[in-house]
Design a protein around this motif. Sequence first.
Motif, PDB file in Angstrom:
ATOM      1  N   ASP A   1       1.071  11.421   3.093  1.00  0.00           N
ATOM      2  CA  ASP A   1       0.503  12.364   4.061  1.00  0.00           C
ATOM      3  C   ASP A   1       1.050  13.752   3.774  1.00  0.00           C
ATOM      4  N   ARG A   2       0.132  14.704   3.584  1.00  0.00           N
ATOM      5  CA  ARG A   2       0.503  16.110   3.415  1.00  0.00           C
ATOM      6  C   ARG A   2      -0.350  16.929   4.378  1.00  0.00           C
TER       7      ARG A   2
ATOM      8  N   THR B   1       0.855  -1.182   0.000  1.00  0.00           N
ATOM      9  CA  THR B   1       0.000   0.000   0.000  1.00  0.00           C
ATOM     10  C   THR B   1       0.891   1.232   0.000  1.00  0.00           C
TER      11      THR B   1
ATOM     12  N   SER C   1      -3.969  16.000   5.099  1.00  0.00           N
ATOM     13  CA  SER C   1      -4.557  15.084   4.115  1.00  0.00           C
ATOM     14  C   SER C   1      -3.803  13.759   4.072  1.00  0.00           C
ATOM     15  N   HIS C   2      -4.540  12.723   3.757  1.00  0.00           N
ATOM     16  CA  HIS C   2      -3.964  11.388   3.605  1.00  0.00           C
ATOM     17  C   HIS C   2      -4.566  10.735   2.366  1.00  0.00           C
ATOM     18  N   SER C   3      -3.718  10.099   1.570  1.00  0.00           N
ATOM     19  CA  SER C   3      -4.194   9.330   0.413  1.00  0.00           C
ATOM     20  C   SER C   3      -3.446   8.012   0.372  1.00  0.00           C
ATOM     21  N   GLU C   4      -4.088   7.004  -0.183  1.00  0.00           N
ATOM     22  CA  GLU C   4      -3.449   5.698  -0.285  1.00  0.00           C
ATOM     23  C   GLU C   4      -4.047   4.895  -1.418  1.00  0.00           C
ATOM     24  N   ARG C   5      -3.267   3.975  -1.921  1.00  0.00           N
ATOM     25  CA  ARG C   5      -3.754   3.022  -2.921  1.00  0.00           C
ATOM     26  C   ARG C   5      -2.899   1.773  -2.794  1.00  0.00           C
TER      27      ARG C   5
ATOM     28  N   ASN D   1      -8.305   0.884  -4.774  1.00  0.00           N
ATOM     29  CA  ASN D   1      -8.282   2.315  -4.463  1.00  0.00           C
ATOM     30  C   ASN D   1      -9.693   2.795  -4.151  1.00  0.00           C
ATOM     31  N   LYS D   2      -9.886   3.290  -2.936  1.00  0.00           N
ATOM     32  CA  LYS D   2     -11.183   3.832  -2.505  1.00  0.00           C
ATOM     33  C   LYS D   2     -12.312   2.832  -2.707  1.00  0.00           C
TER      34      LYS D   2
ATOM     35  N   ASN E   1       1.231   5.117   0.574  1.00  0.00           N
ATOM     36  CA  ASN E   1       0.572   6.143   1.383  1.00  0.00           C
ATOM     37  C   ASN E   1       1.284   7.489   1.240  1.00  0.00           C
TER      38      ASN E   1
ATOM     39  N   ASP F   1       4.244   4.432  -8.199  1.00  0.00           N
ATOM     40  CA  ASP F   1       4.314   3.843  -6.851  1.00  0.00           C
ATOM     41  C   ASP F   1       5.373   2.754  -6.783  1.00  0.00           C
TER      42      ASP F   1
END
Length: 228
Positions: free
Chosen positions: A61-62, A57, A65-69, A84-85, A59, A110
């Motif tokens: 972080d900014r 996965t 905000s957090h995003s992942e796939r 994803n989502k 990840n 990625d």
Amino acid sequence: MKKLVLAVFSFTLILSSCKTDKKSEVTAPKMELSILDKVANAHGFNQFRNVKEIAFTFNVDRADSHSERSWVWNTITNDITSINKGDTISYNRTTMDSVATKLNGAFINDKYWFLAPFNLAWDKNNITYDHKSDVPAPISKNPMQKLTIVYGNEGGYTPGDAYDFYFGNDYMIKEWVFRRSNQPEPSLVTTWENYTDINGLKIAEMHQNEDGSFKLYFTNIKVTSKNP
């Protein structure tokens, strides 16, 4: 008696002839590994041939905000599964439609973060490189070896991009700089830290910028061998 002496003398000559005719063995000199191979091998590149499947996965972080796939990659068949989502999409990299092509761009990004040292070996025919010693690293300022690679202008998702890798005498990457289109100014500078060894692959689980406001890291890492 003379005949016996002559016979012994002749036999001695034959033995001497056999010894002098023996060819000396020549050992071929070992090829010196390039700096690209040294860095790749330090991170376990030689073990990749034993890998059947990789899952991880990605990840980011900014600030708040957090995003992942997540990805599952069959390295033998090149089948890719994207999660994803809540959406799961599978495709094969040899037969991609427009949707798969867009997804594959994200996978390449990625996977590059995940296995960048291996790409030094995989992409060696599409890059130029320069290697220097005792160069201050951008974040720690510690003197390290610096390897700069520049991708060719043809092919790939981001042709012409450049990367500066910083590492010590063990060839393990500690920091790097991404420079889009080989521009002089850095586009992104991060650490390489929290290394873990999974089936011989040495993966840096954490990358962050100098003030920690940007973090890119990997979770749910799984490496399946061909012969578990």
